[in-house]
Write an enzyme that holds these catalytic residues in place. Structure first.
Site, mmCIF file in Angstrom:
data_model
loop_
_atom_site.group_PDB
_atom_site.id
_atom_site.type_symbol
_atom_site.label_atom_id
_atom_site.label_comp_id
_atom_site.label_asym_id
_atom_site.label_seq_id
_atom_site.Cartn_x
_atom_site.Cartn_y
_atom_site.Cartn_z
ATOM 1 N N ASP A 293 0.853 -1.181 0.000
ATOM 2 C CA ASP A 293 0.000 0.000 0.000
ATOM 3 C C ASP A 293 0.891 1.234 0.000
ATOM 4 O O ASP A 293 2.120 1.128 -0.020
ATOM 5 C CB ASP A 293 -0.975 -0.018 1.177
ATOM 6 C CG ASP A 293 -0.272 0.121 2.518
ATOM 7 O OD1 ASP A 293 0.944 -0.135 2.583
ATOM 8 O OD2 ASP A 293 -0.938 0.484 3.501
ATOM 9 N N ASP A 596 -2.019 -1.578 6.534
ATOM 10 C CA ASP A 596 -2.150 -1.120 7.918
ATOM 11 C C ASP A 596 -3.583 -0.800 8.304
ATOM 12 O O ASP A 596 -3.875 -0.596 9.474
ATOM 13 C CB ASP A 596 -1.272 0.120 8.167
ATOM 14 C CG ASP A 596 -1.551 1.231 7.155
ATOM 15 O OD1 ASP A 596 -2.613 1.204 6.509
ATOM 16 O OD2 ASP A 596 -0.702 2.128 7.020
ATOM 17 N N ASP A 600 -7.403 -3.278 4.538
ATOM 18 C CA ASP A 600 -6.364 -4.214 4.103
ATOM 19 C C ASP A 600 -6.537 -5.599 4.710
ATOM 20 O O ASP A 600 -5.909 -6.560 4.258
ATOM 21 C CB ASP A 600 -4.972 -3.682 4.472
ATOM 22 C CG ASP A 600 -4.646 -2.364 3.801
ATOM 23 O OD1 ASP A 600 -4.942 -2.244 2.597
ATOM 24 O OD2 ASP A 600 -4.125 -1.453 4.474
#
Length: 670
Positions: A293, A596, A600
């Protein structure tokens, strides 16, 4: 809006159920134990126990039995720890909610909120359910845990709100549209329900167990048949065949594998990577695709003012986070006094037209940092003002007290404050989106100046920056209301903010490519921002640009024939992240996913290796992951992959040694 009646709320609660994240049914302990014992290699060991007991070798029976018990215990314990993601997700739900029922405001348990309830929202509230906004006043919502966006989002009437997100500023009234499993958190919990597939090591060991069992049985049968054909006693040949089977079984292999993985996990912990599932240690060594990410992984996760443009100069501000330190440069050299004065005028106006505050580090510890209280973007503006040498912020607020304001909202897209001057008169300060400020109805600057400013704003935006236009003007009297002062102002300049890449991000991705790992970027942020970050960290390698960005809508609409051909994804939701992981796995790739946020969680759970950020990551991400990075550094992943490859090599060497030793111990037929 009077809201629901108590009777109607009770009826709907009975119909749709409580507003809670549904837990999946817990597996009983015996089911978990049986699942571990069904592993082919474990079945071979169980057969070895039976054979050693049959020939009276009780010492070997005890040793092999202990190996089975230890490995089964470790496997069950790991599985229990890995099943806590949904529980962590439930903890994010709001404990209570303020609703309007029967024309009265009530504080009720969030679990009793139902569709149709009228939510009353204020700063700091956790939103109890998915809802549609009816009224908003400067409403700013932090959705980073769901979307990955690095800054809070402005919300106006008819916009959607999601359960579990937080009101960062302002007030609002919203009507609940979905609760429980139908809300955002519930849908994510449903995606977390999928079972993991075995790791590459588990698949190889299972295949080895099946082959070993088949070969052993065939050889035993051949030896037994050969002895009987030669007329040897059946009892003697039975003992010989059983001895052959015992010698062929590498009973120490599971114990050695567990020991190798445990030692690897210990070494990883020393390098800031905590392993939650032992098989993940070896899987890291097999990773061929790293999906990362953006916010907090490739970037700092904090907004920073990086450039300030005025009609006469452009300066670059260095430094990271909210620490008020960093050089002020013009064309690579330190900015001169005249250039600093122009930039100070711009940033003084943004410091006055500001509702945030900076909090110094609480201690002298090197891990302590400056923090922004309020909107992160406004905190970044205060940091920039200190960097360029603006007057002390406390003194500035004292000498220029605010006497009127027009808060930012998503319709006007600008904020205006009015300040009393020590010499008399008032100062009007305005900041906002360039398209809302760079207009002849607001500014008195020449058409040429406005054209240059619009071109510069477009250039900043194309580079992935968030751009603010800043203006000010003097008045003899206080405009009433403050928005009446949004005309006849002078353009001061443009401020370009971004979440800058981490210093070592580009080198880390280069190390991944050198190790044969394909890096891809998967983010919920804007496509332009995703593309700009991919360029800055050289995601595709040096001398290339991320000119092809695929959005989540493209993925959901089936407009991308091959997801594995794309390297940058933007505006993705949890389901689309799962689709990306599944596409790579269908090609036989071993995928690692970093993240995080709550959004996710499903992808971390489904990937071959889920990697969560331990510092800024949510508990949902940490519980869903196999590996937790205590330093939030992507470079730690590369170190962990190196360790995983070392562990795999050690296990392979022992397997060759164990099989050779077993062959040497095989008794010759009499």
């Amino acid at each position: 809006m009077p809201g629901l009646t108590q009777d109607e709320a009770a009826r709907r609660l009975a119909g749709v159920g409580r507003n809670e994240v549904a837990f999946r049914k817990t597996r009983p302990p015996y089911s978990r134990v049986l699942a571990q014992l069904r592993d082919p290699l474990m079945m071979v060991l169980i057969a070895a126990v039976a054979l050693t007991l049959a020939i009276g070798d009780h010492a070997d029976s005890v040793v092999i039995g202990l190996v089975i018990v230890v490995n089964t215990t470790v496997g069950v314990a790991q599985e229990i720890r890995a099943d806590n993601a949904v529980a962590a997700l439930s903890a994010l739900s709001a404990p209570h909610a303020r609703v309007r029922r029967e024309d009265a405001d009530r504080d009720v348990p969030a679990a009793t909120v139902v569709p149709g309830d009228v939510l009353l929202l204020a700063e700091g509230d956790i939103i109890a359910a998915d809802a549609a906004i009816d009224e908003s006043a400067a409403l700013l919502v932090d959705e980073s845990m769901l979307t990955g966006e690095s800054v809070p989002v402005d919300k106006d009437a008819n916009a959607s709100l999601h359960a579990g997100t937080v009101v960062a500023r302002g007030r609002g009234v919203a009507t609940v549209t979905a609760t429980g499993k139908a809300a955002a958190l519930g849908r994510i919990a449903a995606l977390l329900d999928d079972r993991r597939r075995p790791t590459p090591l588990q698949l190889r060991l299972a295949s080895l167990g099946r082959v070993l069992a088949a070969v052993t049985l065939i050889l035993c049968a051949l030896v037994l048949a050969q002895g009987l054909v030669r007329g040897l006693p059946a009892g003697t040949m039975a003992v010989t065949a059983i001895s052959l089977a015992v010698a062929a079984v590498p009973e120490s292999l599971p114990a050695v594998v567990t020991l190798a993985l445990a030692l690897g996990a210990r070494r990883m912990a020393a390098r800031h990577a905590l392993v939650r599932r032992l098989p993940a240690v070896e899987t890291l060594g097999s990773v061929s695709v790293l999906a990362t990410d953006k916010t907090g992984t490739l970037t700092e996760g904090r907004m920073v003012v990086q450039q300030v443009w005025t009609p006469r100069t452009t300066v670059e501000l260095q430094g990271v986070g909210y620490e008020p330190e960093g050089d002020v440069l013009t064309e690579g050299r330190p900015a001169g006094p005249a250039e600093r004065r122009e930039v100070q005028e711009v940033l003084t106006a943004t410091a006055l037209c500001n509702d945030a505050a900076l909090r110094p580090p609480p201690s002298a510890s090197p891990d302590s940092r400056w923090e922004a209280v309020g909107d992160p973007m406004e905190g970044a503006l205060l940091t920039a003002a200190i960097k360029v040498g603006c007057p002390d912020l406390t003194e500035l607020a004292s000498t220029h007290p605010r006497i009127a304001e027009a808060p930012f909202d998503s319709l006007r897209r600008r904020m205006t404050t009015v300040h009393a001057l020590p010499s008399g008169g008032v100062l009007v300060c305005l900041k906002g989106a360039p398209e809302a400020v760079l207009a002849a109805t607001v500014l008195t600057d020449s058409p040429e100046t406005l054209r240059l400013a619009r071109a510069e704003a477009a250039r900043f935006a194309a580079g992935g920056y968030r751009v603010l236009a800043v203006a000010s003007g003097l008045r003899q009297e206080t405009p009433r209301p403050a928005a009446a002062g949004e005309s006849g102002l002078r353009l001061l300049g443009l401020v370009a903010l971004s979440d800058p890449p981490k210093p070592h991000a580009a080198a880390t991705l280069a190390s991944c490519r050198a190790a044969g790992i394909t890096p891809i970027l998967v983010t919920g942020d804007h496509p332009a921002t995703a593309s700009a970050v991919a360029d800055r960290v050289e995601l595709l390698g040096p001398n290339t640009t991320a000119d092809h960005v695929v959005t989540g809508k493209d993925v959901a609409g089936g407009r991308v024939p091959d997801l594995t051909a794309v390297r940058v994804f933007a505006r993705t939701d949890p389901q689309q992240k799962l689709d990306i992981v599944a596409a790579w796995r269908a090609r036989g790739a071993i995928t690692a996913m970093t993240g995080d946020g709550v959004n996710d969680g499903p992808a971390l759970h489904q990937a071959d290796i889920g990697i969560a950020m331990g510092g800024r990551g949510t508990e949902v991400a940490r519980q869903a992951a196999d590996l937790v990075l205590t330093d939030d550094e992507l470079s730690t992943v590369v170190a962990a992959i190196e360790e995983g490859r070392r562990v795999f090599d050690n296990i392979r060497r022992f397997l060759v040694y164990g099989m050779a030793g077993g062959a040497a111990e095989t008794p010759a037929p009499p």
